[in-house]
Design a protein around this motif. Structure first.
Motif, PDB file in Angstrom:
ATOM      1  N   SER A 140     -13.847  12.586 -27.547  1.00  0.00           N
ATOM      2  CA  SER A 140     -13.337  13.843 -28.098  1.00  0.00           C
ATOM      3  C   SER A 140     -11.881  13.733 -28.517  1.00  0.00           C
ATOM      4  CB  SER A 140     -13.479  14.965 -27.055  1.00  0.00           C
ATOM      5  OG  SER A 140     -12.733  14.665 -25.892  1.00  0.00           O
ATOM      6  N   HIS A 141     -11.181  12.709 -28.037  1.00  0.00           N
ATOM      7  CA  HIS A 141      -9.776  12.511 -28.408  1.00  0.00           C
ATOM      8  C   HIS A 141      -9.618  11.466 -29.517  1.00  0.00           C
ATOM      9  CE1 HIS A 141      -8.477  15.050 -25.150  1.00  0.00           C
ATOM     10  NE2 HIS A 141      -9.123  14.315 -24.265  1.00  0.00           N
ATOM     11  N   ALA A 142     -10.741  10.988 -30.052  1.00  0.00           N
ATOM     12  CA  ALA A 142     -10.680   9.927 -31.052  1.00  0.00           C
ATOM     13  C   ALA A 142     -10.317  10.482 -32.427  1.00  0.00           C
ATOM     14  CB  ALA A 142     -12.019   9.202 -31.127  1.00  0.00           C
ATOM     15  N   GLY A 143      -9.691   9.633 -33.231  1.00  0.00           N
ATOM     16  CA  GLY A 143      -9.427   9.981 -34.612  1.00  0.00           C
ATOM     17  C   GLY A 143     -10.673   9.805 -35.453  1.00  0.00           C
ATOM     18  N   ARG A 144     -10.492   9.879 -36.773  1.00  0.00           N
ATOM     19  CA  ARG A 144     -11.618   9.749 -37.693  1.00  0.00           C
ATOM     20  C   ARG A 144     -11.204   8.899 -38.879  1.00  0.00           C
ATOM     21  NH1 ARG A 144     -10.757  14.688 -41.089  1.00  0.00           N
ATOM     22  NH2 ARG A 144      -8.825  15.584 -40.303  1.00  0.00           N
ATOM     23  N   PRO A 145     -12.153   8.215 -39.498  1.00  0.00           N
ATOM     24  CA  PRO A 145     -11.783   7.356 -40.637  1.00  0.00           C
ATOM     25  C   PRO A 145     -11.109   8.143 -41.757  1.00  0.00           C
ATOM     26  CG  PRO A 145     -14.019   6.912 -39.903  1.00  0.00           C
ATOM     27  CD  PRO A 145     -13.575   8.155 -39.185  1.00  0.00           C
ATOM     28  N   ILE A 146     -10.146   7.518 -42.398  1.00  0.00           N
ATOM     29  CA  ILE A 146      -9.464   8.143 -43.534  1.00  0.00           C
ATOM     30  C   ILE A 146     -10.308   7.861 -44.764  1.00  0.00           C
ATOM     31  CG2 ILE A 146      -7.295   8.320 -44.826  1.00  0.00           C
ATOM     32  CD1 ILE A 146      -5.853   7.259 -42.360  1.00  0.00           C
ATOM     33  N   GLY A 147     -11.319   8.697 -44.964  1.00  0.00           N
ATOM     34  CA  GLY A 147     -12.296   8.478 -46.016  1.00  0.00           C
ATOM     35  C   GLY A 147     -11.710   8.487 -47.410  1.00  0.00           C
ATOM     36  N   GLU A 148     -10.603   9.234 -47.613  1.00  0.00           N
ATOM     37  CA  GLU A 148     -10.005   9.295 -48.942  1.00  0.00           C
ATOM     38  C   GLU A 148      -9.383   7.969 -49.367  1.00  0.00           C
ATOM     39  OE1 GLU A 148      -7.173  11.602 -46.127  1.00  0.00           O
ATOM     40  OE2 GLU A 148      -9.305  11.159 -46.323  1.00  0.00           O
ATOM     41  N   LEU A 152      -2.018   9.268 -36.625  1.00  0.00           N
ATOM     42  CA  LEU A 152      -2.034   7.830 -36.366  1.00  0.00           C
ATOM     43  C   LEU A 152      -3.340   7.417 -35.689  1.00  0.00           C
ATOM     44  CD1 LEU A 152       1.596   6.968 -35.169  1.00  0.00           C
ATOM     45  CD2 LEU A 152       0.492   6.349 -37.331  1.00  0.00           C
ATOM     46  N   ALA A 153      -3.968   8.344 -34.975  1.00  0.00           N
ATOM     47  CA  ALA A 153      -5.255   8.048 -34.340  1.00  0.00           C
ATOM     48  C   ALA A 153      -6.345   7.762 -35.360  1.00  0.00           C
ATOM     49  CB  ALA A 153      -5.675   9.213 -33.440  1.00  0.00           C
ATOM     50  N   ASP A 154      -6.100   8.067 -36.632  1.00  0.00           N
ATOM     51  CA  ASP A 154      -7.088   7.800 -37.683  1.00  0.00           C
ATOM     52  C   ASP A 154      -7.015   6.370 -38.209  1.00  0.00           C
ATOM     53  OD1 ASP A 154      -7.815  10.468 -37.452  1.00  0.00           O
ATOM     54  OD2 ASP A 154      -6.575  11.114 -39.134  1.00  0.00           O
ATOM     55  N   VAL A 155      -5.971   5.624 -37.820  1.00  0.00           N
ATOM     56  CA  VAL A 155      -5.818   4.261 -38.331  1.00  0.00           C
ATOM     57  C   VAL A 155      -6.900   3.344 -37.771  1.00  0.00           C
ATOM     58  CG1 VAL A 155      -4.304   2.241 -38.456  1.00  0.00           C
ATOM     59  CG2 VAL A 155      -3.340   4.547 -38.716  1.00  0.00           C
ATOM     60  N   ALA A 156      -7.085   3.347 -36.440  1.00  0.00           N
ATOM     61  CA  ALA A 156      -8.085   2.472 -35.819  1.00  0.00           C
ATOM     62  C   ALA A 156      -9.499   2.789 -36.304  1.00  0.00           C
ATOM     63  CB  ALA A 156      -7.999   2.546 -34.302  1.00  0.00           C
ATOM     64  N   PRO A 157      -9.916   4.065 -36.403  1.00  0.00           N
ATOM     65  CA  PRO A 157     -11.251   4.338 -36.939  1.00  0.00           C
ATOM     66  C   PRO A 157     -11.442   3.819 -38.367  1.00  0.00           C
ATOM     67  CG  PRO A 157     -10.418   6.265 -35.796  1.00  0.00           C
ATOM     68  CD  PRO A 157      -9.283   5.284 -35.881  1.00  0.00           C
ATOM     69  N   THR A 158     -10.385   3.866 -39.167  1.00  0.00           N
ATOM     70  CA  THR A 158     -10.476   3.323 -40.529  1.00  0.00           C
ATOM     71  C   THR A 158     -10.641   1.810 -40.486  1.00  0.00           C
ATOM     72  OG1 THR A 158      -9.002   5.122 -41.227  1.00  0.00           O
ATOM     73  CG2 THR A 158      -9.387   3.341 -42.800  1.00  0.00           C
ATOM     74  N   LEU A 159      -9.885   1.171 -39.590  1.00  0.00           N
ATOM     75  CA  LEU A 159     -10.041  -0.268 -39.409  1.00  0.00           C
ATOM     76  C   LEU A 159     -11.455  -0.610 -38.926  1.00  0.00           C
ATOM     77  CD1 LEU A 159      -6.633  -1.271 -37.817  1.00  0.00           C
ATOM     78  CD2 LEU A 159      -7.650  -2.323 -39.840  1.00  0.00           C
ATOM     79  N   ARG A 160     -11.998   0.214 -38.033  1.00  0.00           N
ATOM     80  CA  ARG A 160     -13.356  -0.057 -37.543  1.00  0.00           C
ATOM     81  C   ARG A 160     -14.364  -0.053 -38.696  1.00  0.00           C
ATOM     82  NH1 ARG A 160     -11.809   3.728 -33.215  1.00  0.00           N
ATOM     83  NH2 ARG A 160     -11.268   2.495 -31.371  1.00  0.00           N
ATOM     84  N   VAL A 161     -14.219   0.886 -39.612  1.00  0.00           N
ATOM     85  CA  VAL A 161     -15.122   0.928 -40.766  1.00  0.00           C
ATOM     86  C   VAL A 161     -14.996  -0.355 -41.577  1.00  0.00           C
ATOM     87  CG1 VAL A 161     -15.603   2.088 -42.961  1.00  0.00           C
ATOM     88  CG2 VAL A 161     -15.156   3.442 -40.907  1.00  0.00           C
ATOM     89  N   VAL A 162     -13.763  -0.764 -41.845  1.00  0.00           N
ATOM     90  CA  VAL A 162     -13.509  -1.957 -42.642  1.00  0.00           C
ATOM     91  C   VAL A 162     -14.035  -3.207 -41.946  1.00  0.00           C
ATOM     92  CG1 VAL A 162     -11.668  -3.442 -43.534  1.00  0.00           C
ATOM     93  CG2 VAL A 162     -11.553  -0.957 -43.871  1.00  0.00           C
ATOM     94  N   LEU A 182     -10.955   4.983 -48.549  1.00  0.00           N
ATOM     95  CA  LEU A 182     -12.005   3.988 -48.610  1.00  0.00           C
ATOM     96  C   LEU A 182     -12.849   4.096 -49.874  1.00  0.00           C
ATOM     97  CD1 LEU A 182     -13.120   4.271 -44.898  1.00  0.00           C
ATOM     98  CD2 LEU A 182     -11.714   2.470 -45.907  1.00  0.00           C
ATOM     99  N   ALA A 183     -13.360   2.953 -50.288  1.00  0.00           N
ATOM    100  CA  ALA A 183     -14.205   2.898 -51.480  1.00  0.00           C
ATOM    101  C   ALA A 183     -15.530   3.615 -51.241  1.00  0.00           C
ATOM    102  CB  ALA A 183     -14.451   1.446 -51.886  1.00  0.00           C
ATOM    103  N   GLU A 184     -16.010   3.627 -49.973  1.00  0.00           N
ATOM    104  CA  GLU A 184     -17.246   4.297 -49.620  1.00  0.00           C
ATOM    105  C   GLU A 184     -16.923   5.532 -48.788  1.00  0.00           C
ATOM    106  OE1 GLU A 184     -19.874   1.667 -47.657  1.00  0.00           O
ATOM    107  OE2 GLU A 184     -19.796   0.134 -49.235  1.00  0.00           O
ATOM    108  N   PRO A 185     -17.430   6.730 -49.180  1.00  0.00           N
ATOM    109  CA  PRO A 185     -17.154   7.958 -48.414  1.00  0.00           C
ATOM    110  C   PRO A 185     -17.634   7.835 -46.978  1.00  0.00           C
ATOM    111  CG  PRO A 185     -18.158   8.460 -50.536  1.00  0.00           C
ATOM    112  CD  PRO A 185     -18.266   6.969 -50.354  1.00  0.00           C
ATOM    113  N   GLN A 186     -16.885   8.475 -46.046  1.00  0.00           N
ATOM    114  CA  GLN A 186     -17.218   8.421 -44.632  1.00  0.00           C
ATOM    115  C   GLN A 186     -17.398   9.828 -44.072  1.00  0.00           C
ATOM    116  OE1 GLN A 186     -17.709   5.498 -43.008  1.00  0.00           O
ATOM    117  NE2 GLN A 186     -17.402   4.563 -45.016  1.00  0.00           N
ATOM    118  N   PRO A 187     -18.312  10.007 -43.079  1.00  0.00           N
ATOM    119  CA  PRO A 187     -18.460  11.321 -42.450  1.00  0.00           C
ATOM    120  C   PRO A 187     -17.219  11.674 -41.645  1.00  0.00           C
ATOM    121  CG  PRO A 187     -19.707   9.661 -41.252  1.00  0.00           C
ATOM    122  CD  PRO A 187     -19.202   8.999 -42.513  1.00  0.00           C
TER     123      PRO A 187
END
Length: 366
Positions: free
Chosen positions: A335-343, A316-326, A345-350
């Motif tokens: 260090s406790h942050a999630g990561r964008p759900i690149g799969e 669930l921690a990956d939801v906010a990072p995905t929203l940030r990208v959008v 998104l239309a544009e690949p994310q690190p």
């Protein structure tokens, strides 16, 4: 003409809501006011890259979302997932994607206690909820993605049926509209919840009306009836509440489709704060299966491809990072942050390192 079409859709949504429970009597006069709302849609300059809406459906387990009605709890023939959630499946197939489907990888609450306030804290901050492991923890100390959008200049609003969810929404109450629970209104009956709980029919009315009138850049809607019915052991009520949530999602897209370019640029995310234990009625750290959740997303930033495979377990921690990208916001380097759900998104994310946390513990549930 758009106003007339909207009246029809919202009256239909009212009919669905009224079938959910007898408490809807209290909300009908409020819903009726909705048909007086007419406004010409227009593009707006927002402080984010594109508008976004986040909807959460409290305690909605993955089994119904992906497999339909539980065959052990209903008589045959049971309804399949596409029959229960026609709007979600239309959106996820034709306009977006879904994460967490069986055989496609998992998305789960980090926990270790799989209950509501830690789940919402994780969703909205994009961090593991280390400081919140009960439903009585203090308000968030870390800015949420809603706070970040507001700081960037976006118009933000949040609505929730559960009154305690306000503790996970913002570090600075009063900055933007936050409407959670009955807020002391004696005319609203809390059923299927109790205390200051506000039924989803009233929360949805308030949120949709605000979407129509104010066109916020970022909108959060927290629906709660499915979890309330599940804790009562009422499977039929739980399924009806899920169907109502699906109708609300459909109505959101009906409204967006009538907004022209602004609506076309809006991305919508739908998820849950936790799943359910094997006994259906409960959830928590003592039931690790209740960590598993799901995520639907649709909009121009999402590649339309239905069920997406995730090579790594998502959180669930990956939801906010995905929203940030959008939204075009800065990423969180914690260090406790999630990561964008690149799969999705239309544009690949690190990607960044995934953090594993300690063992589950038992606590009170919601």
């Amino acid at each position: 003409m758009a106003g007339g079409m909207m009246k029809f859709g919202l009256i239909g949504l009212l009919a669905i809501g009224a079938s959910c429970a007898s408490h809807q009597q209290d909300g009908r006069a409020i819903w009726a006011n909705y048909i007086d709302v007419e406004r010409a849609y227009h593009p707006a300059e927002e402080g984010v890259r594109s508008p976004a809406i986040l909807v959460t459906v409290d305690g909605a387990r993955w089994q119904e979302i992906f497999d339909g009605e539980d065959p052990s709890r209903v008589a045959a023939p049971r309804r399949k997932a596409r029959d229960l959630f026609p709007n979600l499946y239309h959106l996820a197939t034709d306009r977006g994607a879904m994460v967490g489907a069986p055989g496609k990888g998992h998305i789960h609450a980090t926990g270790p206690n799989f209950i509501s306030l830690p789940g919402y804290t994780e969703i909205l901050t994009g961090r593991s909820p280390l400081a919140c492991q009960s439903n009585d923890c203090s308000s968030v100390a870390t800015p949420t993605v809603l706070d970040e959008a507001y700081a960037a200049g976006a118009r933000v609003a949040a609505f929730s049926s559960w009154e305690k969810l306000r503790r996970a929404i913002t570090v600075a109450p009063g900055r933007f509209l936050v409407s959670c629970g009955r807020e002391g209104d004696p005319t609203i009956h809390p059923f299927p919840g109790g205390g200051e709980y506000r039924p989803d029919s009233v929360t949805a009315y308030n949120a949709l009306r605000y979407l129509v009138k104010e066109q916020p850049d970022v909108l959060f809607v927290g629906l709660g009836d499915p979890d309330e019915y599940a804790h009562r052991g009422d499977y039929d009520g739980y399924v009806r509440a899920l169907s109502f949530a699906d109708a609300v999602i459909g109505e959101i897209f009906t409204i967006l489709d009538r907004m022209g370019d602004r609506g076309a640029r809006t991305n919508v995310f739908v998820t849950s704060d936790h799943g359910r234990a094997e006994d259906f009625r409960n959830h928590g750290g003592w039931a690790p299966e209740s960590a598993r959740v799901w995520l639907f997303a649709a909009g121009p930033a999402i590649t339309a491809r239905g069920r997406v495979a995730s090579n790594d377990d998502r959180r669930l921690a990956d939801v906010a990072p995905t929203l940030r990208v959008v939204l075009g916001l800065e990423s969180d380097g914690s260090s406790h942050a999630g990561r964008p759900i690149g799969e999705l998104l239309a544009e690949p994310q690190p990607t960044t390192a995934h953090v594993e946390l300690e063992h589950p513990s038992r606590d009170s549930e919601r």
